[in-house]
Structure formats: C-alpha cells, structure tokens
Scaffold this active site. Structure first.
Site, PDB file in Angstrom:
ATOM      1  CD  GLU A  47      -3.318  -1.232  -0.201  1.00  0.00           C
ATOM      2  OE1 GLU A  47      -2.952   0.715  -0.388  1.00  0.00           O
ATOM      3  OE2 GLU A  47      -3.454  -2.181  -0.412  1.00  0.00           O
ATOM      4  CG  ASN A  51      -0.262   5.285  -1.205  1.00  0.00           C
ATOM      5  OD1 ASN A  51      -1.268   4.948  -1.966  1.00  0.00           O
ATOM      6  ND2 ASN A  51      -0.561   5.282   0.366  1.00  0.00           N
ATOM      7  NE  ARG A 105      -5.752   3.646  -6.445  1.00  0.00           N
ATOM      8  CZ  ARG A 105      -4.737   2.047  -6.982  1.00  0.00           C
ATOM      9  NH1 ARG A 105      -4.092   2.878  -7.614  1.00  0.00           N
ATOM     10  NH2 ARG A 105      -4.248   1.430  -6.419  1.00  0.00           N
TER      11      ARG A 105
END
Ligand SMILES: Nc1ncnc2c1ncn2[C@@H]1O[C@H](COP(=O)(O)OP(=O)(O)OP(=O)(O)O)[C@@H](O)[C@H]1O
Ligand SMILES: [Mg+2]
Length: 141
Positions: A47, A51, A105
């Site tokens: 994650e 990002n 997202r």
C-alpha cells in the site's frame, strides 16, 4: 533475536511493488513470523509503495527507499519517496479519502496500513516527499 537493519532503493514502477513485498518478507523471515503476520506486513508495504508510485510520483519517474529495522521481535519499515508530498496528512489518512477517484482509488490504503500494523506514522512536506513509518510486533511462539 538482536538487531538488524537494511535499506534498498528502487525505481518507481509497478513491477517494484512485488519486489518490495518479497524483500520485506525475506528480511522479516528470521523472526519466524506467522503467515498472517507476514501477509499483514507485505500488504502494508504494498500500500505504501503503491502510494509513492501513483501519488508521490504520479506514475512518472522517481526513486523509492525502503528501510527495514529489526529490534527483538519488532519490525520497523519505512517507505520514503521524494515526490509531491501531502498537504493535509490527517485528512489523507481518513478512511475513504482519496485525491484520485478518477482512477478508481478507494482511499483505503492508510486505513489498511493502520489495521495491519501496530504503529503508523506519516511525515510529509509538499514538494519534498513523504515518509511512512510502520511497526509491527511479532508474536513469540
Ligand atoms: N506517497 C504519497 N505522496 C503523495 N500523496 C500521497 C502519498 N500517499 C498517500 N497520498 C495521498 O493520500 C491519499 C490517501 O491515500 P490512501 O492510500 O489511503 O488512498 P488512495 O491511495 O487514494 O486509494 P487506495 O489506496 O484505496 O487505492 C491519496 O489519495 C493521496 O492524495
Ligand atoms: Mg493508496
């Protein structure tokens, strides 16, 4: 178990998400984590790296640093980028907040990192970059 430390630097591209997952898994292996603990750490790393790739560098070029530290049964992972940074960190960390609904997202990355790790800290400066620091204490079997 003592202490250990490592740092890897890799390019910002989606292939390196799985690279980062494998590196952190190999690094944590000596603590003999359960499969669940390992999955948690790998997901949190994915994650954070995702990002950096999609938000920090907007899909463009850049480099990402991953630092790992082991202290006893505690694993610390830092994911650092030198991208656009985050204006409002508490807002960015709210579940379901995303600045990229246009690319589907869902705004759950930080919520997952928080849920899967024992500690999550985010430092960021607009125009300079972002550092995500996460800790997990593994069970002694
Ligand atoms: N490394 C980063 N650099 C710049 N902005 C970031 C970075 N990481 C997160 N952000 C900002 O924080 C917001 C929330 O991040 P989070 O991971 O929770 O959700 P998301 O990435 O938008 O969606 P999802 O992770 O569910 O695909 C992002 O939409 C982005 O604006
Ligand atoms: Mg995300």
């Amino acid at each position: 178990m003592g202490k250990n430390e490592m740092k890897v630097i890799f390019e910002s591209c989606s292939e390196n998400e799985s690279f980062a997952r494998m590196v952190i898994a190999a690094f944590a292996a000596r603590l003999d984590p359960t499969l669940e603990e390992l999955a948690d750490i790998k997901t949190a790393v994915s994650e954070a790296v995702t990002n950096s790739i999609i938000h920090g560098y907007g899909g463009g070029e850049g480099s990402i640093e991953m630092r790992g530290m082991i202290d006893g049964m505690e694993v610390t992972v830092e994911i650092v980028d030198f991208g656009v940074g985050i204006e409002d960190i508490p807002k960015a960390m709210e579940p379901m907040f995303t600045t990229r609904p246009d690319i589907d997202r869902s705004g759950m990355g930080f919520a997952f990192m928080e849920a899967f790790m024992d500690e999550l800290k985010v430092e960021s400066e607009p125009g300079k970059g972002t550092k995500v620091c996460m800790k997990k204490r593994l069970s002694e079997v």
